[in-house]
Motif scaffolding. Structure first.
Motif, PDB file in Angstrom:
ATOM      1  N   SER A  99       2.778   3.472  -8.782  1.00 40.72           N
ATOM      2  CA  SER A  99       1.423   2.472  -8.583  1.00 40.72           C
ATOM      3  C   SER A  99       1.701   1.148  -7.917  1.00 40.72           C
ATOM      4  O   SER A  99       1.154   0.969  -6.876  1.00 40.72           O
ATOM      5  N   ALA A 100       2.825   0.438  -8.375  1.00 37.45           N
ATOM      6  CA  ALA A 100       3.064  -1.020  -7.901  1.00 37.45           C
ATOM      7  C   ALA A 100       3.553  -0.671  -6.487  1.00 37.45           C
ATOM      8  O   ALA A 100       3.134  -1.540  -5.529  1.00 37.45           O
ATOM      9  N   ALA A 101       4.655   0.207  -6.060  1.00 42.07           N
ATOM     10  CA  ALA A 101       4.885   0.517  -4.521  1.00 42.07           C
ATOM     11  C   ALA A 101       3.642   0.724  -3.738  1.00 42.07           C
ATOM     12  O   ALA A 101       3.881   0.095  -2.584  1.00 42.07           O
ATOM     13  N   LEU A 102       2.728   1.607  -3.768  1.00 49.55           N
ATOM     14  CA  LEU A 102       1.694   1.901  -3.191  1.00 49.55           C
ATOM     15  C   LEU A 102       0.796   0.467  -3.207  1.00 49.55           C
ATOM     16  O   LEU A 102       0.277   0.401  -1.930  1.00 49.55           O
ATOM     17  N   THR A 103       0.703  -0.218  -4.065  1.00 47.23           N
ATOM     18  CA  THR A 103      -0.330  -1.417  -4.092  1.00 47.23           C
ATOM     19  C   THR A 103       0.469  -2.384  -2.917  1.00 47.23           C
ATOM     20  O   THR A 103      -0.444  -2.989  -2.380  1.00 47.23           O
ATOM     21  N   LEU A 104       1.667  -2.360  -3.170  1.00 51.17           N
ATOM     22  CA  LEU A 104       2.153  -3.369  -2.270  1.00 51.17           C
ATOM     23  C   LEU A 104       2.642  -2.876  -0.691  1.00 51.17           C
ATOM     24  O   LEU A 104       2.802  -3.551   0.267  1.00 51.17           O
ATOM     25  N   SER A 105       2.454  -1.217  -0.424  1.00 50.17           N
ATOM     26  CA  SER A 105       2.781  -1.103   0.784  1.00 50.17           C
ATOM     27  C   SER A 105       1.761  -1.466   1.919  1.00 50.17           C
ATOM     28  O   SER A 105       2.384  -1.154   3.057  1.00 50.17           O
ATOM     29  N   GLY A 106       0.533  -1.773   1.593  1.00 50.88           N
ATOM     30  CA  GLY A 106      -0.400  -1.812   2.606  1.00 50.88           C
ATOM     31  C   GLY A 106      -0.939  -0.602   2.931  1.00 50.88           C
ATOM     32  O   GLY A 106      -1.851  -0.249   3.759  1.00 50.88           O
ATOM     33  N   ILE A 107      -0.430   0.586   2.500  1.00 49.54           N
ATOM     34  CA  ILE A 107      -1.084   1.837   2.721  1.00 49.54           C
ATOM     35  C   ILE A 107      -2.545   2.060   1.968  1.00 49.54           C
ATOM     36  O   ILE A 107      -2.750   1.566   1.108  1.00 49.54           O
ATOM     37  N   PRO A 108      -3.506   2.580   2.779  1.00 48.05           N
ATOM     38  CA  PRO A 108      -4.736   2.594   1.959  1.00 48.05           C
ATOM     39  C   PRO A 108      -4.837   3.368   0.749  1.00 48.05           C
ATOM     40  O   PRO A 108      -4.525   4.591   0.583  1.00 48.05           O
ATOM     41  N   PHE A 109      -4.995   2.472  -0.400  1.00 49.21           N
ATOM     42  CA  PHE A 109      -4.721   3.303  -1.862  1.00 49.21           C
ATOM     43  C   PHE A 109      -5.640   2.200  -2.486  1.00 49.21           C
ATOM     44  O   PHE A 109      -5.391   0.903  -2.432  1.00 49.21           O
ATOM     45  N   MET A 110      -6.726   2.739  -3.067  1.00 48.19           N
ATOM     46  CA  MET A 110      -7.802   2.146  -4.171  1.00 48.19           C
ATOM     47  C   MET A 110      -7.289   2.088  -5.458  1.00 48.19           C
ATOM     48  O   MET A 110      -7.941   2.303  -6.272  1.00 48.19           O
ATOM     49  N   GLY A 111      -6.006   1.339  -5.673  1.00 46.89           N
ATOM     50  CA  GLY A 111      -5.291   1.456  -6.742  1.00 46.89           C
ATOM     51  C   GLY A 111      -5.327  -0.326  -7.397  1.00 46.89           C
ATOM     52  O   GLY A 111      -6.312  -0.936  -6.755  1.00 46.89           O
ATOM     53  N   PRO A 112      -4.708  -0.542  -8.051  1.00 50.06           N
ATOM     54  CA  PRO A 112      -3.549   0.131  -8.812  1.00 50.06           C
ATOM     55  C   PRO A 112      -4.045   0.909  -9.960  1.00 50.06           C
ATOM     56  O   PRO A 112      -5.068   0.779 -10.415  1.00 50.06           O
ATOM     57  N   ILE A 113      -3.163   1.670 -10.670  1.00 46.95           N
ATOM     58  CA  ILE A 113      -3.278   2.527 -11.662  1.00 46.95           C
ATOM     59  C   ILE A 113      -2.477   2.168 -12.807  1.00 46.95           C
ATOM     60  O   ILE A 113      -1.388   1.761 -12.566  1.00 46.95           O
ATOM     61  N   SER A 114      -2.557   2.325 -14.031  1.00 48.92           N
ATOM     62  CA  SER A 114      -1.800   2.141 -15.042  1.00 48.92           C
ATOM     63  C   SER A 114      -1.413   3.583 -15.771  1.00 48.92           C
ATOM     64  O   SER A 114      -2.245   4.473 -15.403  1.00 48.92           O
ATOM     65  N   ALA A 115      -0.504   3.643 -16.471  1.00 44.12           N
ATOM     66  CA  ALA A 115      -0.138   5.003 -17.360  1.00 44.12           C
ATOM     67  C   ALA A 115       0.381   4.493 -18.700  1.00 44.12           C
ATOM     68  O   ALA A 115       1.127   3.468 -18.869  1.00 44.12           O
ATOM     69  N   ALA A 116       0.237   5.330 -19.630  1.00 42.82           N
ATOM     70  CA  ALA A 116       0.743   5.097 -21.158  1.00 42.82           C
ATOM     71  C   ALA A 116       0.911   6.262 -21.838  1.00 42.82           C
ATOM     72  O   ALA A 116       0.020   7.364 -21.805  1.00 42.82           O
ATOM     73  N   GLN A 168       1.779 -11.884  -4.544  1.00 37.95           N
ATOM     74  CA  GLN A 168       3.064 -12.384  -4.013  1.00 37.95           C
ATOM     75  C   GLN A 168       3.819 -11.853  -3.117  1.00 37.95           C
ATOM     76  O   GLN A 168       4.478 -12.408  -2.097  1.00 37.95           O
ATOM     77  N   ALA A 169       3.685 -10.377  -3.032  1.00 39.74           N
ATOM     78  CA  ALA A 169       4.507  -9.739  -2.109  1.00 39.74           C
ATOM     79  C   ALA A 169       3.797  -8.434  -1.378  1.00 39.74           C
ATOM     80  O   ALA A 169       4.592  -7.875  -0.596  1.00 39.74           O
ATOM     81  N   ALA A 170       2.648  -8.472  -1.400  1.00 45.10           N
ATOM     82  CA  ALA A 170       1.805  -7.244  -0.829  1.00 45.10           C
ATOM     83  C   ALA A 170       1.904  -7.537   0.892  1.00 45.10           C
ATOM     84  O   ALA A 170       1.576  -8.350   1.357  1.00 45.10           O
ATOM     85  N   LYS A 171       1.972  -6.215   1.472  1.00 47.11           N
ATOM     86  CA  LYS A 171       1.797  -6.237   2.896  1.00 47.11           C
ATOM     87  C   LYS A 171       0.360  -6.362   3.238  1.00 47.11           C
ATOM     88  O   LYS A 171      -0.426  -5.912   2.530  1.00 47.11           O
ATOM     89  N   GLU A 172       0.139  -6.519   4.613  1.00 48.83           N
ATOM     90  CA  GLU A 172      -1.036  -6.433   5.341  1.00 48.83           C
ATOM     91  C   GLU A 172      -1.654  -5.061   5.226  1.00 48.83           C
ATOM     92  O   GLU A 172      -0.843  -4.093   5.604  1.00 48.83           O
ATOM     93  N   PRO A 173      -2.983  -4.793   4.913  1.00 51.35           N
ATOM     94  CA  PRO A 173      -3.308  -3.473   4.877  1.00 51.35           C
ATOM     95  C   PRO A 173      -3.515  -2.899   6.145  1.00 51.35           C
ATOM     96  O   PRO A 173      -3.816  -3.727   7.088  1.00 51.35           O
ATOM     97  N   TRP A 174      -3.349  -1.575   6.149  1.00 55.64           N
ATOM     98  CA  TRP A 174      -3.374  -0.749   7.387  1.00 55.64           C
ATOM     99  C   TRP A 174      -4.750  -1.079   7.656  1.00 55.64           C
ATOM    100  O   TRP A 174      -5.903  -0.796   6.698  1.00 55.64           O
TER     101      TRP A 174
END
Length: 773
Positions: A135-152, A225-231
């Motif tokens: 979830s975190a990697a997708l959120t930072l990548s800039g790829i269109p992703f309507m997250g983040p999600i969590s899991a427990a 702090q670290a997210a890339k520009e969204p596509w």
């Protein structure tokens, strides 16, 4: 050198760390997630261009466990990680299911998510850490992703919920549930429960969702702090004119098709409508043809959803709560240990149960080390079950996932190994499918096990629920069809007994559902499960009292741990002999539990008697049946009680004198003996003469006591010694008055063997006895 960013939070009494910028920097997004000492790296990449003609979203998730993470080297011939294990496949699906609905419609770029376990502490499960890292990697990548999600992960014990329980806590508790979702709604649930109520299960899902919100906040802080520009996404063309044209052209045909209750007839009408639309756009460019085909699918979904939501009418004419007709039968196959044919509407499963011994258990080599599974459930979905031509071979991810869902549903009601010492395999072959073949597997598997004589706590049934959601309006539907699954918004499967839920799985195709919708679905599913249990009971409502004639019989016995080595013998010599002689299979565990198995009860009894003879101590005065194993001059060694040897002295073979042992006994001869004595060293003295060799009954000992027995004639032994010289013993010389010291009393020395005068010792010295090994 590294532009590393990091976020830490306290979560469930442990520290969760998310960092990026130090590892896998060329990926579109990479996060190293740490919980305790469990570390997972997740890297995400996406293709920059869409392949020509692509009309679906190609998302691939790979989860891999490195054996080095737990300080282990893979077992077997190959010493490197190879094809995905069942756990890796299931975890890959676990990550895929909640993130897939959060990519925007029309985004067809290929996306690859790889999660690798780099360190495992044996306490914090890496699957939850991997989901958070993805979830975190997708959120930072800039790829269109309507997250983040969590899991427990949630456990339940003594009326309280446990966040991210350890394996021991899950084992001792009543629940193992994994839930994932966004900040506002739940997206995915996977669970196994010990017959818990709907309210307890709903509470667990909500508990997981609330605790997961803390993780989402941490991911957002890292993204700041670290997210890339969204596509930039290409704007979708306004296809209103094309949509209207298709509605006028094939709208009525599609509506008529979905009023047809037969799946095969409905499919034929739908294919005709699709071909009609395809012909209308035959002259258009390929991109327009692709768009038209997608609009036809949307038109189908709109027609079906509107009929359910507004009219309460489903594809096959049912209302929202009715379950399709059910027919169940057991004993369907003659040679299997247990079998059932379960049919619900146009979904059908042949389920068989096979019982095996301990050596049939499945060995699992994972991060936790070697473990063994005594219950297996395998699910097969051949192409003919849906009337298609397709690949037929090794099971894919779908087969593994559906089989595990049914496994979780049935596992909580199984007897313990002490109650039923069999390895159990359930095989489900889907022969027809039109919605929820996994729940047909649960029902058929439950019946097949009861038919095989497996003492389940209670029968288990399962049902698949669906959802149609438009704005604030929604409809929950019971026992969904395949088309309702494809065109609806939720796949919600619930399995359980009359006492409670054993498994719950939920997948959402939209941005999540609320607690109110989940509560409605759970209670509606309860009604459906109860109805299905009633239909199953018409075929078989209890476990059969006897196993199939073709199933192996297993008996267990408990021995003292100190006797295990005696039963096994040096290099396995004794246990191999037991197996070879009796024909039964013998398994011994470290706790001294012995399982003896065979389809022939007489073989089991023979092996059991043999083992009892090894571990029991001989009882003085008791009569046993034994076998002569060695003949010596002074008697015979007899093996009795399976593993004990004793000496029948020549004087105890018969009441009359025996000149030569071989004239009376032979090796391998079966005899009946009475235990006379067991000395301090464990040496056993036996007697044959006081036992009737035909009946085994004890005889009266008519031989007089030893001191009263007449001694044989010895003849003239010459003059007695008179003190003035040694008597003449025929050696031709006189020893005279030689001083020999004080006279030795008889019996004073024992280190010198007496002269052989024709008699034998009453009991052989220890150094003459036969040592077993």
């Amino acid at each position: 050198m590294f532009n590393m960013k990091k976020v830490e939070i306290e979560w469930g009494g442990k520290t969760l760390i998310l960092e990026t910028g130090r590892v896998a920097r060329q990926a579109d997004g990479a996060v190293l997630a740490t919980l305790g000492e469990t570390v997972v790296l997740c890297a995400v990449t996406a293709a920059k261009n869409v392949k020509p003609g692509q009309d679906f979203f190609p998302l691939t998730v790979h989860y891999q466990e490195k054996f080095s993470a737990a300080g282990r080297i893979p077992g077997g011939f190959f010493k490197r990680e190879r094809g995905a294990t069942e756990k890796e496949t299931l975890t890959s699906r676990l990550i895929d299911r909640p993130i897939r609905p959060l990519f925007p419609e029309g985004f067809y770029n290929e996306v690859l998510v790889i999660a690798q376990v780099l360190s495992y502490d044996g306490e914090n499960e890496p699957d939850i850490v991997a989901m958070i890292a993805a979830s975190a990697a997708l959120t930072l990548s800039g790829i269109p992703f309507m997250g983040p999600i969590s899991a427990a992960r949630v456990g339940y014990k003594d009326g309280g919920y446990i966040l991210n329980p350890t394996q021991e806590q899950v084992k001792d508790g009543e629940l193992d549930l994994v839930a994932a979702g966004t900040y506002d709604a739940v997206l995915m649930v996977e669970s196994e429960a010990k017959e818990l109520s709907e309210d307890v299960m709903l509470g667990a899902v909500m508990f997981a969702h609330k605790e997961g919100q803390k993780v989402i906040e941490a991911i957002i802080k890292l993204a700041e702090q670290a997210a890339k520009e969204p596509w930039e996404l290409a704007q979708a063309d306004n296809m209103a004119d094309v949509r209207q044209k298709l509605t006028d052209l094939v709208g009525n045909d599609i509506a008529e098709a979905y009023r047809t209750t037969s799946k095969s007839e409905r499919s034929a009408l739908l294919n005709a409508a699709r071909d009609k639309a395809k012909e209308a756009f035959a002259e258009a460019d390929p991109q327009a043809q692709l768009a038209a085909a997608k609009l036809v699918k949307k038109l189908e979904a709109e027609i079906v959803r509107t009929a359910i939501l507004k009219e309460g009418r489903r594809i096959d004419g049912r209302d929202t709560k009715t379950v399709r007709p059910i027919e169940a039968m057991v004993g369907f196959l003659p040679r299997t240990h247990g079998s059932a044919l379960f049919t619900r509407g146009e979904t059908q499963a042949i389920c068989t149960t096979t019982l095996g011994t301990k050596d049939s258990e499945q060995m699992i080599d994972g991060l936790e080390g070697l473990s063994y599974q005594r219950f297996m459930l395998h699910y097969n979905f051949p192409p003919y079950s849906v009337g298609e031509v397709g690949r037929f071979g090794a099971p894919g991810r779908r087969e593994v996932g559906h089989g595990k869902l049914a496994w979780r549903a049935l596992h909580p009601v199984l007897p313990t190994a002490e109650e039923f010492p069999y390895t159990i395999r359930v095989l489900s072959d889907i022969t027809e499918s039109n919605g929820s073949s996994s729940m047909a597997t649960v029902c058929g598997g439950s019946l097949a096990m009861m038919d095989a004589g497996v003492p389940l706590k209670r029968p288990v049934s399962g049902i698949a629920m669906g959802l149609i959601l438009e704005g604030d309006d929604y409809a929950v539907i019971s026992d969904i069809l395949g088309d309702e699954d494809h065109l609806g918004d939720m796949d919600f499967k619930v399995a359980g007994t009359s006492e409670g839920i054993t498994s719950l799985q939920m997948d959402i195709k939209i941005a999540g559902i609320t607690e109110e919708i989940m509560k409605t679905a759970l209670h509606q599913a309860n009604e459906g499960r109860a109805h299905i249990l009633g239909e199953m009971a018409k075929a078989l409502d209890h476990t059969r009292g006897e196993l199939s004639a073709h199933a192996p019989r297993i008996e267990t016995m408990q021995i003292d741990k100190s006797k295990i080595r005696d039963v096994i013998g040096t290099g396995g010599k004794v246990i191999r002999e037991i197996v070879a002689e009796t024909g039964a299979k013998v398994d011994i565990d470290d706790d001294g539990v012995i399982k003896i198995s065979s389809s022939d009860l007489s073989q089991i009894e023979a092996a059991k008697k043999w083992i009892q003879g090894i571990v029991e101590e001989p009882e003085v005065g008791k009569i046993y049946t034994g076998k002569v194993v060695n003949l010596v001059d002074f008697g015979a060694f007899v093996n009795f009680m399976g593993g004990k040897d004793g000496l029948v002295h020549v004087s105890e073979i018969k009441n009359e004198r025996v000149e030569k042992v071989g004239d009376v006994l032979s090796e391998g001869q079966e005899v009946k003996v009475k235990v006379l004595e067991v000395d301090q060293r464990g040496k056993v003295r036996l007697s044959m003469r006081v036992v009737d060799q035909e009946t085994g009954e004890e005889l009266e000992d008519t031989r007089p006591p030893r001191e009263e027995r007449p001694r044989g004639e010895r003849g003239d032994r010459g003059p007695r010694r008179d003190g003035e010289g040694r008597r003449d013993r025929g050696r031709g010389r006189d020893r005279g008055d030689r001083d020999r010291g004080p006279r030795r009393e008889r019996g004073e020395r024992s280190d010198r063997p007496e002269k052989d005068d024709g008699s034998e010792p009453e009991f052989a010295p220890a150094f003459l006895t036969r040592d077993d090994d």
